[in-house]
Design an enzyme around this catalytic site. Structure first.
Site, PDB file in Angstrom:
ATOM      1  N   ASP A  16       1.341 -77.453 -24.603  1.00  0.00           N
ATOM      2  CA  ASP A  16       0.426 -76.656 -25.282  1.00  0.00           C
ATOM      3  C   ASP A  16      -0.500 -77.543 -26.126  1.00  0.00           C
ATOM      4  O   ASP A  16      -0.074 -78.410 -26.975  1.00  0.00           O
ATOM      5  CB  ASP A  16       1.069 -75.526 -25.792  1.00  0.00           C
ATOM      6  N   HIS A  33      -8.014 -81.162 -21.406  1.00  0.00           N
ATOM      7  CA  HIS A  33      -7.021 -81.075 -20.416  1.00  0.00           C
ATOM      8  C   HIS A  33      -6.986 -82.546 -19.921  1.00  0.00           C
ATOM      9  O   HIS A  33      -5.724 -83.186 -19.471  1.00  0.00           O
ATOM     10  CB  HIS A  33      -7.460 -80.174 -19.419  1.00  0.00           C
ATOM     11  N   LEU A 127      14.071 -89.757 -10.399  1.00  0.00           N
ATOM     12  CA  LEU A 127      13.505 -88.603 -11.367  1.00  0.00           C
ATOM     13  C   LEU A 127      13.212 -87.395 -10.441  1.00  0.00           C
ATOM     14  O   LEU A 127      12.464 -87.497  -9.502  1.00  0.00           O
ATOM     15  CB  LEU A 127      12.333 -89.041 -12.271  1.00  0.00           C
TER      16      LEU A 127
HETATM   17  C1  FPP Z   1      -2.180 -75.424 -22.337  1.00  0.00           C
HETATM   18  O1  FPP Z   1      -3.164 -75.725 -23.401  1.00  0.00           O
HETATM   19  C2  FPP Z   1      -2.190 -76.451 -21.205  1.00  0.00           C
HETATM   20  C3  FPP Z   1      -2.688 -75.886 -20.042  1.00  0.00           C
HETATM   21  C4  FPP Z   1      -3.081 -74.385 -19.631  1.00  0.00           C
HETATM   22  C5  FPP Z   1      -2.766 -76.938 -19.095  1.00  0.00           C
HETATM   23  C6  FPP Z   1      -1.961 -77.945 -19.107  1.00  0.00           C
HETATM   24  C7  FPP Z   1      -2.440 -79.061 -18.165  1.00  0.00           C
HETATM   25  C8  FPP Z   1      -2.404 -80.225 -18.044  1.00  0.00           C
HETATM   26  C9  FPP Z   1      -1.847 -81.134 -19.394  1.00  0.00           C
HETATM   27  C10 FPP Z   1      -3.069 -81.376 -17.097  1.00  0.00           C
HETATM   28  C11 FPP Z   1      -3.125 -80.925 -15.595  1.00  0.00           C
HETATM   29  C12 FPP Z   1      -2.055 -81.096 -14.817  1.00  0.00           C
HETATM   30  C13 FPP Z   1      -1.673 -81.815 -13.883  1.00  0.00           C
HETATM   31  C14 FPP Z   1      -0.453 -81.910 -12.998  1.00  0.00           C
HETATM   32  C15 FPP Z   1      -2.835 -82.981 -13.689  1.00  0.00           C
HETATM   33  P1  FPP Z   1      -4.279 -74.981 -23.973  1.00  0.00           P
HETATM   34  O2  FPP Z   1      -5.314 -75.103 -23.252  1.00  0.00           O
HETATM   35  O3  FPP Z   1      -3.811 -73.181 -23.689  1.00  0.00           O
HETATM   36  O4  FPP Z   1      -4.316 -75.399 -25.453  1.00  0.00           O
HETATM   37  P2  FPP Z   1      -4.730 -74.296 -26.772  1.00  0.00           P
HETATM   38  O5  FPP Z   1      -3.660 -73.316 -26.843  1.00  0.00           O
HETATM   39  O6  FPP Z   1      -5.143 -75.149 -27.637  1.00  0.00           O
HETATM   40  O7  FPP Z   1      -6.085 -73.576 -26.251  1.00  0.00           O
END
Ligand code: FPP
Length: 236
Positions: A16, A33, A127
């Site tokens: 997050d 991201h 893993l």
């Molecule tokens: C939450 O942060 C994160 C996500 C919804 C996406 C997580 C994805 C990745 C790290 C990369 C993509 C995955 C792969 C497998 C390549 P948020 O956007 O909700 O953060 P915020 O709460 O600060 O807005």
């Protein structure tokens, strides 16, 4: 290299804070991201090197479809990029990839890439890397319940034979150990429908750091904190 008191067998991570990281750096959310994907690469590599048995990462929830089309597209694009650039190395490192969630609800290209990754690495014995994409914990339990109801109707099992282990075998995580350590970055303290059944006895850690800044030092700190916790599983 650090030595650890006691390593978890199964680590789950809610990655997050990508959006806030982007905002802090005055960048578009997609860049958050993208930077988050870099953190993910290094945490996967480190988990493999440390000999952790299973790592489960929450990449895209069933609720994430509600985000703006541009952001959803960016995430879908990153999934393709990630597998294109990493699959050879992951396979070489003997990593076994499993997707948690409904692959068939994804666009065709993503679906194909994910099925390929699972097939190519399915026999690997290193893993166990689980990536949750189009995943929801409640939906997973509903799906397992339906599978058991079908078996009961077909006369393959009796309803009273259903126990915790039998239900667990119908989950995406079948044959994996329960989650020992759940980490959610960015200071938020919620489970957000991730691995509800599997986290029954997990230790929870909520580091303040935003996911793109979650580096090896932060990961090691979390692993040490886990090693120093006393787990009683309901006993004394
Ligand atoms: C939450 O942060 C994160 C996500 C919804 C996406 C997580 C994805 C990745 C790290 C990369 C993509 C995955 C792969 C497998 C390549 P948020 O956007 O909700 O953060 P915020 O709460 O600060 O807005």
């Amino acid at each position: 290299m650090s030595t650890f008191e006691k390593l978890p067998r199964h680590v789950a991570i809610i990655m997050d804070g990508n959006g806030r990281w982007a905002k802090k750096h005055k960048l578009k959310v997609a860049m958050g991201h993208r930077q988050g994907t870099e953190a993910l690469r290094s945490i996967i590599r480190e988990s493999s090197d440390l000999g952790i048995e299973a790592l489960s990462l929450y990449a895209f929830s069933t609720e994430n479809w509600k985000r703006e089309a541009q952001e959803v597209e960016a995430l879908m694009g990153l999934i393709l990029e990630f597998f294109a650039s990493e699959i050879d190395e992951l396979d070489e490192k003997n990593v076994c990839i499993r997707i948690l969630g409904d692959k068939d609800g994804l666009p065709q290209r993503q679906r194909d890439v994910l099925y390929d990754a699972e097939e190519r690495t399915g026999q690997n014995t290193g893993l166990k890397l689980n990536i949750a994409i189009n995943y929801g914990g409640r939906a997973e339990i509903v799906r397992a319940s339906q599978a058991l109801a079908k078996k009961a109707l077909a006369g393959e099992i009796k309803p009273e034979e259903i126990d915790e282990a039998m239900l667990a075998r119908e989950l995406y995580t079948k044959d994996l150990p329960d989650v020992d350590l759940l980490i959610r970055t960015s200071g938020e303290m919620r489970l957000s429908n991730f691995l509800l059944y599997q986290c029954a006895y997990a230790e929870f850690l909520f580091p303040e750091v935003l996911w793109p800044d979650f580096d090896l030092a932060a990961y090691h700190e979390a692993l040490h904190a886990f090693g120093n916790r006393e787990r009683r599983f309901g006993g004394r």
